[in-house]
Design a protein around this motif. Sequence first.
Motif, PDB file in Angstrom:
ATOM      1  N   ARG A 105      -3.456   5.994  14.795  1.00  0.00           N
ATOM      2  CA  ARG A 105      -3.977   4.795  14.176  1.00  0.00           C
ATOM      3  C   ARG A 105      -4.305   4.022  15.325  1.00  0.00           C
ATOM      4  O   ARG A 105      -5.491   3.314  15.482  1.00  0.00           O
ATOM      5  N   ALA A 106      -3.364   3.695  16.166  1.00  0.00           N
ATOM      6  CA  ALA A 106      -3.555   2.845  17.216  1.00  0.00           C
ATOM      7  C   ALA A 106      -4.470   3.247  18.232  1.00  0.00           C
ATOM      8  O   ALA A 106      -5.451   2.586  18.770  1.00  0.00           O
ATOM      9  N   ARG A 107      -4.609   4.591  18.661  1.00  0.00           N
ATOM     10  CA  ARG A 107      -5.615   5.037  19.566  1.00  0.00           C
ATOM     11  C   ARG A 107      -6.957   5.075  19.039  1.00  0.00           C
ATOM     12  O   ARG A 107      -7.863   4.566  19.564  1.00  0.00           O
ATOM     13  N   ASN A 108      -7.173   5.097  17.580  1.00  0.00           N
ATOM     14  CA  ASN A 108      -8.394   4.843  16.989  1.00  0.00           C
ATOM     15  C   ASN A 108      -8.722   3.454  16.794  1.00  0.00           C
ATOM     16  O   ASN A 108      -9.656   3.101  16.095  1.00  0.00           O
ATOM     17  N   ARG A 109      -7.917   2.703  17.385  1.00  0.00           N
ATOM     18  CA  ARG A 109      -8.361   1.011  17.134  1.00  0.00           C
ATOM     19  C   ARG A 109      -8.055   0.443  15.615  1.00  0.00           C
ATOM     20  O   ARG A 109      -9.162  -0.104  15.284  1.00  0.00           O
ATOM     21  N   GLU A 110      -7.111   1.079  15.144  1.00  0.00           N
ATOM     22  CA  GLU A 110      -6.936   0.540  13.882  1.00  0.00           C
ATOM     23  C   GLU A 110      -5.442   0.038  13.532  1.00  0.00           C
ATOM     24  O   GLU A 110      -4.815   0.501  12.851  1.00  0.00           O
ATOM     25  N   PRO A 111      -5.412  -1.051  14.216  1.00  0.00           N
ATOM     26  CA  PRO A 111      -3.969  -1.562  14.026  1.00  0.00           C
ATOM     27  C   PRO A 111      -3.441  -2.177  12.979  1.00  0.00           C
ATOM     28  O   PRO A 111      -2.298  -1.861  12.428  1.00  0.00           O
ATOM     29  N   ASP A 112      -4.187  -2.438  12.042  1.00  0.00           N
ATOM     30  CA  ASP A 112      -3.827  -2.987  10.705  1.00  0.00           C
ATOM     31  C   ASP A 112      -3.077  -1.676   9.823  1.00  0.00           C
ATOM     32  O   ASP A 112      -2.314  -1.872   9.152  1.00  0.00           O
ATOM     33  N   ARG A 113      -3.876  -0.581  10.043  1.00  0.00           N
ATOM     34  CA  ARG A 113      -3.613   0.635   9.341  1.00  0.00           C
ATOM     35  C   ARG A 113      -2.130   1.110   9.895  1.00  0.00           C
ATOM     36  O   ARG A 113      -1.221   1.769   9.282  1.00  0.00           O
ATOM     37  N   ALA A 114      -2.090   1.120  11.185  1.00  0.00           N
ATOM     38  CA  ALA A 114      -0.907   1.442  11.833  1.00  0.00           C
ATOM     39  C   ALA A 114       0.405   0.746  11.531  1.00  0.00           C
ATOM     40  O   ALA A 114       1.412   1.157  11.180  1.00  0.00           O
ATOM     41  N   ILE A 115       0.125  -0.829  11.361  1.00  0.00           N
ATOM     42  CA  ILE A 115       1.216  -1.401  10.976  1.00  0.00           C
ATOM     43  C   ILE A 115       1.714  -1.372   9.613  1.00  0.00           C
ATOM     44  O   ILE A 115       2.754  -1.323   9.303  1.00  0.00           O
ATOM     45  N   GLY A 116       0.586  -1.138   8.647  1.00  0.00           N
ATOM     46  CA  GLY A 116       0.774  -1.060   7.387  1.00  0.00           C
ATOM     47  C   GLY A 116       1.744   0.286   7.135  1.00  0.00           C
ATOM     48  O   GLY A 116       2.471   0.254   6.553  1.00  0.00           O
ATOM     49  N   LEU A 117       1.376   1.339   7.719  1.00  0.00           N
ATOM     50  CA  LEU A 117       2.034   2.406   7.581  1.00  0.00           C
ATOM     51  C   LEU A 117       3.439   2.485   8.115  1.00  0.00           C
ATOM     52  O   LEU A 117       4.477   2.900   7.596  1.00  0.00           O
ATOM     53  N   LEU A 118       3.876   1.745   9.141  1.00  0.00           N
ATOM     54  CA  LEU A 118       5.086   1.351   9.616  1.00  0.00           C
ATOM     55  C   LEU A 118       5.870   0.640   8.929  1.00  0.00           C
ATOM     56  O   LEU A 118       7.262   1.143   8.648  1.00  0.00           O
ATOM     57  N   TRP A 119       5.490  -0.552   8.385  1.00  0.00           N
ATOM     58  CA  TRP A 119       6.053  -1.222   7.501  1.00  0.00           C
ATOM     59  C   TRP A 119       6.226  -0.740   6.030  1.00  0.00           C
ATOM     60  O   TRP A 119       7.354  -0.943   5.526  1.00  0.00           O
ATOM     61  N   THR A 120       5.341   0.066   5.487  1.00  0.00           N
ATOM     62  CA  THR A 120       5.550   0.571   4.288  1.00  0.00           C
ATOM     63  C   THR A 120       6.783   1.887   4.314  1.00  0.00           C
ATOM     64  O   THR A 120       7.233   1.890   3.561  1.00  0.00           O
TER      65      THR A 120
END
Length: 416
Positions: free
Chosen positions: A198-213
């Motif tokens: 997700r970070a590679r695809n410039r979607e930091p919100d989705r990356a962080i959401g997955l991590l924290w979930t």
Amino acid sequence: MRAVKHAGRAVSLTVVVACAAGTMALGTAFKSPCAGGDWSDGRQYTRLCYSDVVPLLYTEQLTGGRVPFLDRCAPHPDSNCDEYPVLTMAFMRVAAWISGPRPAAFSYVNSVLLLVCAAITAACLGASAGRRALLFALAPTLLFYGTMNWDLLAVALAAGATLAFFRRREGWAGALLGLGAAAKAYPALLVLPFVLERARNREPDRAIGLLWTAAGTWLAVNVPVAIVSPSAWWEFFRFNSTRPPDFDSLWYTACSRWRFCPGTKVVNGASLVIFLVLFVALWFAKARLHPAFPRWTLAFPALALFLLVNKVYSPQYGLWLLPWFVLALPDLRVWIAFEIADVFVFVTRFHWFATYPALGASWTRFEAAIWIRAAVLVVALAAWLLRRPERLAIETTPAPAGDGRLARAGPSEVTA
């Protein structure tokens, strides 16, 4: 044409699930001579029907009404109690409530529940990779190890998380990875590859959401138990940090063959350092060869390297890799080589156990099998490194326009 396409996919999915169920049923029949728990004749080794499920009914003290972690274990000098993660212990407790104190009933109830886990895994893989999911459903590894322990619970949760990730349901993906890590630690290794994608695809919100979930779900399952019974909850971590290298590990064979026998703390630290160094090296090498490769495929080298350098490689750990042969390395030749090597380890392991602790010809064959399997895993890592990413065919949900990602679709989004 769309109706025909979806009908064909449904038929393929049904076949995949049916094959997985059939493999598990055959595995249950294969282990049935050991289900009753009378192993006085050594049949668990000579007939290759050993399963952790049968003895752990007693050693985990599940024959009565004891609730893991909440009720104290009776002291026993020769066994640990509550040594599995919270969700796996709950799975075992439910199976024991259904079966009662009879070993055979406990074995078969677990077989049914684990068959459901295998079917869920097959369905998730079939939805993502189509008929390639047969590499999981028909694997000898699934037949021999599917009912040996409870790893299929974590495998099913990880497969569900992976499908949710492909469908861009990061909340579900994180929650299922957190549950998987609460059943077996290995699904935590999948969090980083998914976040990196997700970070590679410039979607930091989705990356962080997955991590924290993922982290929040794991904490939600574990913290209440840790508060109520901290010493029992910590047993899993204490046991795994202090246990010496297991028979199936390269550390054990190095000690046996070359007398290279460092202490457990040294092995723990060295394993972690070697794993991190090799993982980063493979990551950068892959990025150099194929800059646009989908970062979620890093899950395969993460798991393979963990199995290679870890001090424990229990037989059923091969189940962890099966879904990733389907998703990240669908190379039939490599898969066949791994399955042959894994079965070779299975057979020679229990033949040696039948004569343990003698270090004769049976140990030599077992040791050779361990190194052959390790060599196959190295070949698999090389195949993953060299494989062109556009050859992957995974069914994903593309990002909607304006979702903050790169305009160019990655190779992981080729429709199967």
